[in-house]
Design an enzyme around this catalytic site. Structure first.
Site, PDB file in Angstrom:
ATOM      1  N   GLU A  74       0.983  -1.197   0.021  1.00  0.00           N
ATOM      2  CA  GLU A  74      -0.147  -0.052  -0.036  1.00  0.00           C
ATOM      3  C   GLU A  74       0.880   1.339   0.116  1.00  0.00           C
ATOM      4  O   GLU A  74       0.659   2.216  -0.698  1.00  0.00           O
ATOM      5  CB  GLU A  74      -0.933  -0.103   1.232  1.00  0.00           C
ATOM      6  CG  GLU A  74      -1.975   0.997   1.362  1.00  0.00           C
ATOM      7  CD  GLU A  74      -2.256   1.315   2.846  1.00  0.00           C
ATOM      8  OE1 GLU A  74      -2.320   2.437   3.260  1.00  0.00           O
ATOM      9  OE2 GLU A  74      -2.324   0.268   3.568  1.00  0.00           O
TER      10      GLU A  74
ATOM     11  N   GLU B 101      -4.683   0.611  -3.432  1.00  0.00           N
ATOM     12  CA  GLU B 101      -3.126   1.178  -3.441  1.00  0.00           C
ATOM     13  C   GLU B 101      -2.133  -0.121  -3.316  1.00  0.00           C
ATOM     14  O   GLU B 101      -1.211  -0.109  -4.219  1.00  0.00           O
ATOM     15  CB  GLU B 101      -2.750   2.130  -2.143  1.00  0.00           C
ATOM     16  CG  GLU B 101      -3.505   3.148  -2.538  1.00  0.00           C
ATOM     17  CD  GLU B 101      -3.318   4.319  -1.187  1.00  0.00           C
ATOM     18  OE1 GLU B 101      -3.360   5.709  -1.381  1.00  0.00           O
ATOM     19  OE2 GLU B 101      -2.932   3.913  -0.008  1.00  0.00           O
TER      20      GLU B 101
ATOM     21  N   ASP C 118       0.760   3.780  -3.079  1.00  0.00           N
ATOM     22  CA  ASP C 118       0.503   5.312  -2.716  1.00  0.00           C
ATOM     23  C   ASP C 118       1.403   6.396  -3.457  1.00  0.00           C
ATOM     24  O   ASP C 118       0.875   7.443  -4.180  1.00  0.00           O
ATOM     25  CB  ASP C 118       0.379   5.293  -1.143  1.00  0.00           C
ATOM     26  CG  ASP C 118       0.072   7.068  -0.904  1.00  0.00           C
ATOM     27  OD1 ASP C 118      -0.824   7.488  -1.313  1.00  0.00           O
ATOM     28  OD2 ASP C 118       0.951   7.427  -0.196  1.00  0.00           O
TER      29      ASP C 118
END
Length: 244
Positions: free
Chosen positions: A57, A133, A61
């Site tokens: 994640e 993400e 991102d």
């Protein structure tokens, strides 16, 4: 990534293949896709602390910020840095990422702890946006920037223009205020022209006024949005006439 992820991959090949079909990307290393789907609550229950999607994640991102930033920079060369930043934030925030996750049905592929699953975790925006993400991070780790960029382009480009319009309408009141203050040292006022429909389905028509002249009119389901639409119409009219 460890034995446990391998075991999950072996047991969930069909599920993983279905998600690959939906996102139109086939992983070289299926363990990355599997890991992207493991929520911390599931890993904790399986005593596999840390074997979850949080690091993917983190990568995803950063990749989303970069790719979306590049798409906007290329598509809208006239936009200022502040506007680009706000538009990117509108596209890469939790709410919008959760919408994107729902479009690819990501919720049903997630591995959640029993408690999280029972409390409708599959539809929580926070969990969905993080998993989305992580999925982008997994594609980046599996195949690099170009492949991640191509997936993000395919998923996001259809929504970019809508988000830009929404942002411009939301900004219209403050922009109109600035324009009139700068030119005439006073701001506009808003007049409610019409309010109709039953209480649960009201419609408001509002005009934005300046020195007894109607600059623009907007209609919407809330007063606030009708004012924003009126201001947006006024800004368009001012841009066409070249005067305020």
């Amino acid at each position: 990534m460890g034995m446990e992820i391998d075991v999950l991959v072996q047991g969930n090949k069909e599920l993983l293949s279905e998600l690959e079909r939906i996102v139109q990307y086939r992983f070289t290393d299926l363990r990355l896709l599997q890991k992207a789907l493991v929520h911390a609550s599931f890993a904790f229950e399986q005593a596999q602390i840390g074997k979850n999607n949080e690091t993917l994640e983190f990568i995803g991102d950063a990749v989303l910020d970069l790719v979306i930033g590049h798409i906007l920079y290329t598509r809208y060369p006239e936009m200022k840095e502040g506007e680009l930043t706000r538009l990117r934030a509108a596209l890469v925030n939790e709410t919008h990422l959760a919408v994107m996750a729902r479009e690819i049905e990501l919720g049903r592929f997630l591995f959640l702890g029993k408690g999280e699953d029972a409390s409708h975790g599959r539809n929580k925006s926070s969990i969905l946006s993080c998993a989305f993400e992580a999925l982008i991070g997994a594609v980046f780790e599996d195949a690099g920037y170009e492949m991640a960029s191509s997936l993000i382009n395919r998923l996001f480009v259809p929504t970019i223009e809508t988000k830009k319009e929404e942002m411009l309408i939301a900004d219209a009141k403050s922009r109109l205020q600035e324009v009139l203050q700068e030119k005439h040292n006073e701001g506009p006022s808003y007049r409610l022209d019409l309010e109709e429909g039953p209480s649960h389905q009201k419609s408001f028509t509002i005009s934005v006024m300046f020195r007894d002249e109607v600059l623009g009119t907007g209609e919407a389901r809330s007063k606030k949005e009708a004012e924003q639409r009126a201001a947006a119409a006024a800004l368009k009219a001012i841009a066409v006439s070249g005067d305020a």
